[in-house]
Design an enzyme around this catalytic site. Sequence first.
Site, PDB file in Angstrom:
ATOM      1  N   SER A   9       0.855  -1.193   0.000  1.00 17.83           N
ATOM      2  CA  SER A   9       0.000   0.000   0.000  1.00 17.83           C
ATOM      3  C   SER A   9       0.882   1.231   0.000  1.00 17.83           C
ATOM      4  CB  SER A   9      -0.882   0.011   1.245  1.00 17.83           C
ATOM      5  OG  SER A   9      -1.366   1.335   1.444  1.00 17.83           O
ATOM      6  N   HIS A  34      -1.216  -1.345  -4.278  1.00 16.66           N
ATOM      7  CA  HIS A  34      -2.479  -1.038  -3.585  1.00 16.66           C
ATOM      8  C   HIS A  34      -2.556   0.473  -3.366  1.00 16.66           C
ATOM      9  CE1 HIS A  34      -5.954  -2.068  -1.042  1.00 16.66           C
ATOM     10  NE2 HIS A  34      -5.510  -1.152  -0.192  1.00 16.66           N
ATOM     11  N   ASP A  36      -4.751   3.524  -1.913  1.00 15.41           N
ATOM     12  CA  ASP A  36      -5.809   3.855  -0.944  1.00 15.41           C
ATOM     13  C   ASP A  36      -6.368   5.257  -1.175  1.00 15.41           C
ATOM     14  OD1 ASP A  36      -6.010   1.549   0.822  1.00 15.41           O
ATOM     15  OD2 ASP A  36      -3.939   2.009   1.384  1.00 15.41           O
ATOM     16  N   HIS A  67      -8.413   1.013  -3.880  1.00 13.50           N
ATOM     17  CA  HIS A  67      -9.302   0.758  -2.749  1.00 13.50           C
ATOM     18  C   HIS A  67     -10.013   2.063  -2.421  1.00 13.50           C
ATOM     19  CE1 HIS A  67      -9.465  -0.284   1.871  1.00 13.50           C
ATOM     20  NE2 HIS A  67     -10.662  -0.129   1.335  1.00 13.50           N
ATOM     21  N   MET A  69     -12.209   4.367  -0.434  1.00 11.33           N
ATOM     22  CA  MET A  69     -12.836   4.638   0.866  1.00 11.33           C
ATOM     23  C   MET A  69     -13.486   6.013   0.728  1.00 11.33           C
ATOM     24  SD  MET A  69      -9.700   3.136   3.113  1.00 11.33           S
ATOM     25  CE  MET A  69      -8.607   3.260   1.703  1.00 11.33           C
ATOM     26  N   MET A 138     -11.108  -6.234   5.568  1.00 11.69           N
ATOM     27  CA  MET A 138     -10.305  -5.286   6.340  1.00 11.69           C
ATOM     28  C   MET A 138      -9.972  -5.904   7.694  1.00 11.69           C
ATOM     29  SD  MET A 138      -9.901  -2.658   4.409  1.00 11.69           S
ATOM     30  CE  MET A 138      -9.003  -1.677   5.612  1.00 11.69           C
ATOM     31  N   GLY A 143      -8.870   3.990   7.216  1.00  9.50           N
ATOM     32  CA  GLY A 143      -8.598   5.411   7.429  1.00  9.50           C
ATOM     33  C   GLY A 143      -7.133   5.729   7.635  1.00  9.50           C
ATOM     34  N   PHE A 144      -6.375   4.769   8.157  1.00 10.06           N
ATOM     35  CA  PHE A 144      -4.980   5.062   8.489  1.00 10.06           C
ATOM     36  C   PHE A 144      -4.104   3.829   8.278  1.00 10.06           C
ATOM     37  CE2 PHE A 144      -7.826   7.627  11.014  1.00 10.06           C
ATOM     38  CZ  PHE A 144      -7.369   8.908  10.734  1.00 10.06           C
ATOM     39  N   GLY A 145      -2.858   4.071   7.926  1.00  7.63           N
ATOM     40  CA  GLY A 145      -1.874   3.004   7.908  1.00  7.63           C
ATOM     41  C   GLY A 145      -1.329   2.797   9.312  1.00  7.63           C
ATOM     42  N   GLY A 146      -0.601   1.724   9.484  1.00  8.29           N
ATOM     43  CA  GLY A 146       0.124   1.508  10.739  1.00  8.29           C
ATOM     44  C   GLY A 146      -0.709   1.073  11.925  1.00  8.29           C
ATOM     45  N   ASP A 176      -6.382  -6.662   4.259  1.00 12.62           N
ATOM     46  CA  ASP A 176      -5.769  -5.318   4.300  1.00 12.62           C
ATOM     47  C   ASP A 176      -5.828  -4.767   5.726  1.00 12.62           C
ATOM     48  OD1 ASP A 176      -4.949  -2.699   3.833  1.00 12.62           O
ATOM     49  OD2 ASP A 176      -6.663  -2.163   2.575  1.00 12.62           O
ATOM     50  N   GLY A 177      -4.638  -4.469   6.259  1.00 16.54           N
ATOM     51  CA  GLY A 177      -4.552  -3.805   7.558  1.00 16.54           C
ATOM     52  C   GLY A 177      -3.712  -4.570   8.552  1.00 16.54           C
ATOM     53  N   GLY A 178      -2.592  -3.992   8.926  1.00 13.53           N
ATOM     54  CA  GLY A 178      -1.752  -4.589   9.966  1.00 13.53           C
ATOM     55  C   GLY A 178      -1.056  -5.871   9.560  1.00 13.53           C
ATOM     56  N   GLY A 198       1.295  -2.014   4.069  1.00 11.37           N
ATOM     57  CA  GLY A 198       1.781  -0.652   3.890  1.00 11.37           C
ATOM     58  C   GLY A 198       3.000  -0.386   4.745  1.00 11.37           C
ATOM     59  N   SER A 199       2.759  -0.164   6.039  1.00 12.62           N
ATOM     60  CA  SER A 199       3.859   0.218   6.924  1.00 12.62           C
ATOM     61  C   SER A 199       4.914  -0.881   7.044  1.00 12.62           C
ATOM     62  CB  SER A 199       3.310   0.604   8.303  1.00 12.62           C
ATOM     63  OG  SER A 199       2.468  -0.407   8.802  1.00 12.62           O
TER      64      SER A 199
HETATM   65  C1  DX5 Z   1      -6.279   1.435   5.674  1.00 14.71           C
HETATM   66  C2  DX5 Z   1      -5.810   1.132   4.280  1.00 14.71           C
HETATM   67  C3  DX5 Z   1      -4.698   0.158   4.218  1.00 14.71           C
HETATM   68  C4  DX5 Z   1      -3.436   0.635   4.867  1.00 14.71           C
HETATM   69  C5  DX5 Z   1      -2.648  -0.549   5.277  1.00 14.71           C
HETATM   70  O1  DX5 Z   1      -7.441   2.176   5.621  1.00 14.71           O
HETATM   71  O2  DX5 Z   1      -6.880   0.608   3.509  1.00 14.71           O
HETATM   72  O3  DX5 Z   1      -4.438  -0.235   2.874  1.00 14.71           O
HETATM   73  O4  DX5 Z   1      -2.645   1.429   4.044  1.00 14.71           O
HETATM   74  O5  DX5 Z   1      -1.545  -0.103   5.999  1.00 14.71           O
HETATM   75  P1  DX5 Z   1      -0.827  -1.025   7.063  1.00 14.71           P
HETATM   76  O6  DX5 Z   1      -0.306  -2.200   6.307  1.00 14.71           O
HETATM   77  O7  DX5 Z   1       0.240  -0.143   7.605  1.00 14.71           O
HETATM   78  O8  DX5 Z   1      -1.870  -1.422   8.076  1.00 14.71           O
HETATM   79 ZN    ZN Z   2      -6.407  -0.336   1.533  1.00 10.44          ZN
END
Ligand code: DX5
Ligand code: ZN
Length: 221
Positions: A9, A34, A36, A67, A69, A138, A143-146, A176-178, A198-199
Amino acid sequence: MPTYRIAPSILSADFARLGEEVRNVVAAGADIIHFDVMDNHYVPNLTIGPLVCQAIRPHVQVPIDVHLMVKPVDRIIPDFAKAGANIITFHPEASEHIDRTLQLIRDHGCKAGLVFNPATPLHHLDHVMDKLDIILIMSVNPGFGGQSFISQALQKIAAVRQKIDESGRDILLEVDGGIKIENIAAAAKAGADTFVAGSAIFGNPDYKAVIDAMRKELASA
Ligand code: DX5
Ligand code: ZN
């Protein structure tokens, strides 16, 4: 072993050097980019749109997985298709007419998918399996990475895996997520085949080391 795909991501990439970042992460072994899209309405953050998709498109050959949102969704879909998106997913809560939105995505030549938040029930799948190319679960609230992986997502992935297998259709199951080296195998065991991270990837200077380690985990999942 299923075909596993790793989808970094770019939410956690350096936005000032995005072209270079996508080239580097593909060179490091990414299968998909990916992308976002957040609107400060459906989710409490604001990110990137079709112009940025168009800007990175010439830098990579791999599919771009948009993706969404955003709410509403339909107006922006043709713009992303024109900007070179290959996959477009959206949240059922964000569309008044889910079947129509899925068809709209396909009519624009993209693969279509639904995204399920941690508390979104799976019944939205019931009447549209024939219009889905991908289902995204999900494992954080969007809404946020990390953020940290919500482990209840594993049961949900397993439930979706069963639905896909029963349907006999060729539908990707994305999470997707964490996602990190430490938990990617658990997500694969539950039935996911496409992994957004992502992170975990962009937060490490050596993208290839992370992607290789993820593939090693997947090989033994
Ligand atoms: C969250 C995004 C994810 C996010 C994943 O709303 O849809 O794609 O970037 O980031 P990590 O891998 O850091 O959770
Ligand atoms: Zn995403």
